[in-house]
Design a protein around this motif. Structure first.
Motif, PDB file in Angstrom:
ATOM      1  N   LEU A 195       8.364  -0.850  39.956  1.00 37.86           N
ATOM      2  CA  LEU A 195       8.637   0.060  39.131  1.00 37.86           C
ATOM      3  C   LEU A 195       9.570   1.116  39.723  1.00 37.86           C
ATOM      4  O   LEU A 195      10.327   1.739  39.331  1.00 37.86           O
ATOM      5  CB  LEU A 195       7.474   0.691  37.926  1.00 37.86           C
ATOM      6  N   SER A 196       8.774   1.800  40.965  1.00 32.64           N
ATOM      7  CA  SER A 196       9.165   2.728  41.571  1.00 32.64           C
ATOM      8  C   SER A 196      10.398   2.385  42.518  1.00 32.64           C
ATOM      9  O   SER A 196      11.185   3.391  42.724  1.00 32.64           O
ATOM     10  CB  SER A 196       8.151   3.345  42.658  1.00 32.64           C
ATOM     11  N   GLN A 197      10.701   1.157  42.618  1.00 35.91           N
ATOM     12  CA  GLN A 197      11.946   0.906  43.516  1.00 35.91           C
ATOM     13  C   GLN A 197      13.120   0.386  42.472  1.00 35.91           C
ATOM     14  O   GLN A 197      14.173   0.094  42.738  1.00 35.91           O
ATOM     15  CB  GLN A 197      11.264  -0.239  44.539  1.00 35.91           C
ATOM     16  N   ASP A 198      13.013   0.229  41.266  1.00 38.49           N
ATOM     17  CA  ASP A 198      13.977  -0.331  40.336  1.00 38.49           C
ATOM     18  C   ASP A 198      14.590   0.978  39.641  1.00 38.49           C
ATOM     19  O   ASP A 198      13.883   1.931  38.966  1.00 38.49           O
ATOM     20  CB  ASP A 198      13.133  -1.056  39.214  1.00 38.49           C
ATOM     21  N   ALA A 199      15.909   1.003  39.922  1.00 37.59           N
ATOM     22  CA  ALA A 199      16.761   2.192  39.655  1.00 37.59           C
ATOM     23  C   ALA A 199      16.295   2.616  37.977  1.00 37.59           C
ATOM     24  O   ALA A 199      16.447   3.615  37.566  1.00 37.59           O
ATOM     25  CB  ALA A 199      18.333   1.932  39.802  1.00 37.59           C
ATOM     26  N   ALA A 200      16.190   1.577  37.062  1.00 39.14           N
ATOM     27  CA  ALA A 200      15.904   1.826  35.654  1.00 39.14           C
ATOM     28  C   ALA A 200      14.741   2.228  35.355  1.00 39.14           C
ATOM     29  O   ALA A 200      14.387   3.061  34.164  1.00 39.14           O
ATOM     30  CB  ALA A 200      16.041   0.378  34.875  1.00 39.14           C
ATOM     31  N   THR A 201      13.688   2.218  36.252  1.00 45.42           N
ATOM     32  CA  THR A 201      12.379   2.815  35.755  1.00 45.42           C
ATOM     33  C   THR A 201      11.685   3.734  36.994  1.00 45.42           C
ATOM     34  O   THR A 201      10.683   4.190  37.029  1.00 45.42           O
ATOM     35  CB  THR A 201      11.149   1.559  35.797  1.00 45.42           C
ATOM     36  N   ALA A 202      12.583   4.022  38.161  1.00 46.74           N
ATOM     37  CA  ALA A 202      11.930   4.687  39.198  1.00 46.74           C
ATOM     38  C   ALA A 202      11.661   6.267  38.869  1.00 46.74           C
ATOM     39  O   ALA A 202      10.697   6.823  39.350  1.00 46.74           O
ATOM     40  CB  ALA A 202      12.852   4.726  40.240  1.00 46.74           C
ATOM     41  N   ARG A 203      12.235   6.816  37.787  1.00 48.66           N
ATOM     42  CA  ARG A 203      11.809   8.078  37.170  1.00 48.66           C
ATOM     43  C   ARG A 203      10.759   8.198  36.376  1.00 48.66           C
ATOM     44  O   ARG A 203      10.102   9.328  36.194  1.00 48.66           O
ATOM     45  CB  ARG A 203      13.021   8.769  36.578  1.00 48.66           C
ATOM     46  N   ILE A 204       9.815   6.975  36.012  1.00 51.32           N
ATOM     47  CA  ILE A 204       8.963   6.890  35.144  1.00 51.32           C
ATOM     48  C   ILE A 204       7.676   7.307  36.052  1.00 51.32           C
ATOM     49  O   ILE A 204       7.427   6.535  36.908  1.00 51.32           O
ATOM     50  CB  ILE A 204       8.666   5.674  34.546  1.00 51.32           C
ATOM     51  N   PRO A 205       6.790   8.503  35.965  1.00 53.13           N
ATOM     52  CA  PRO A 205       5.778   8.482  36.462  1.00 53.13           C
ATOM     53  C   PRO A 205       4.569   7.496  36.348  1.00 53.13           C
ATOM     54  O   PRO A 205       4.499   7.457  35.301  1.00 53.13           O
ATOM     55  CB  PRO A 205       5.380  10.152  36.221  1.00 53.13           C
ATOM     56  N   VAL A 206       3.937   7.230  37.143  1.00 58.87           N
ATOM     57  CA  VAL A 206       2.822   6.095  37.058  1.00 58.87           C
ATOM     58  C   VAL A 206       1.514   6.786  37.754  1.00 58.87           C
ATOM     59  O   VAL A 206       1.302   7.356  38.639  1.00 58.87           O
ATOM     60  CB  VAL A 206       3.173   4.930  38.022  1.00 58.87           C
ATOM     61  N   ILE A 207       0.535   6.726  36.707  1.00 58.96           N
ATOM     62  CA  ILE A 207      -0.751   7.180  37.062  1.00 58.96           C
ATOM     63  C   ILE A 207      -1.674   5.796  37.218  1.00 58.96           C
ATOM     64  O   ILE A 207      -1.563   5.388  36.159  1.00 58.96           O
ATOM     65  CB  ILE A 207      -1.337   8.089  36.059  1.00 58.96           C
ATOM     66  N   VAL A 208      -2.396   5.637  38.244  1.00 59.28           N
ATOM     67  CA  VAL A 208      -3.051   4.327  38.252  1.00 59.28           C
ATOM     68  C   VAL A 208      -4.477   4.788  37.846  1.00 59.28           C
ATOM     69  O   VAL A 208      -5.233   6.056  37.810  1.00 59.28           O
ATOM     70  CB  VAL A 208      -3.127   4.167  40.149  1.00 59.28           C
ATOM     71  N   VAL A 209      -4.976   4.029  36.865  1.00 58.61           N
ATOM     72  CA  VAL A 209      -6.282   4.198  36.397  1.00 58.61           C
ATOM     73  C   VAL A 209      -7.101   3.019  36.638  1.00 58.61           C
ATOM     74  O   VAL A 209      -6.801   1.844  36.423  1.00 58.61           O
ATOM     75  CB  VAL A 209      -6.103   4.201  34.752  1.00 58.61           C
TER      76      VAL A 209
END
Length: 120
Positions: free
Chosen positions: A67-81
């Motif tokens: 997700l962090s390397q995909d231009a379409a989704t890179a801006r979406i913050p991810v919180i690992v739970v």
């Protein structure tokens, strides 16, 4: 309304987190695998993703990295739970692109504070 995608293979965890967030006005979508989470993230472009680590197939670390390397989704913050409570897991999650790390069981107050820190 703020959209949050919760990715977890446990129906119980999905229900608990979705209920927790829903009562505070968040629009919540769910996915039960890393692969499904990736597809949903690209489809709905949520404002934030809560990502479990231990899942069959694509695990949460792998999904977060993609997700962090995909231009379409890179801006979406991810919180690992996750239940993984080792410092090495926390460091690895951040290296994959996660913005934060929460250890299960999720405490409502803690989750809401972290969302407020990350979301605009």
């Amino acid at each position: 309304m703020t959209r949050i995608l919760v990715v977890d293979d446990s129906p119980t965890e999905l229900h608990v987190i979705k209920t927790m967030l829903g009562k505070h006005g968040y629009e919540v979508s769910t996915a039960s695998s890393g692969e499904d989470g990736m597809a949903k993230a690209r489809e709905i472009l949520p404002d934030l993703i809560l990502m479990d680590v231990v899942m069959p197939g694509l695990n949460g670390f792998q999904a977060t990295r993609q997700l962090s390397q995909d231009a379409a989704t890179a801006r979406i913050p991810v919180i690992v739970v996750t239940t993984k409570d080792q410092e090495t897991d926390r460091v690895w999650a951040m290296r994959q692109g996660a913005r934060d790390y929460i250890v299960k069981p999720v405490k409502e107050k803690d989750l809401l504070e972290r969302l407020k820190d990350i979301l605009p």
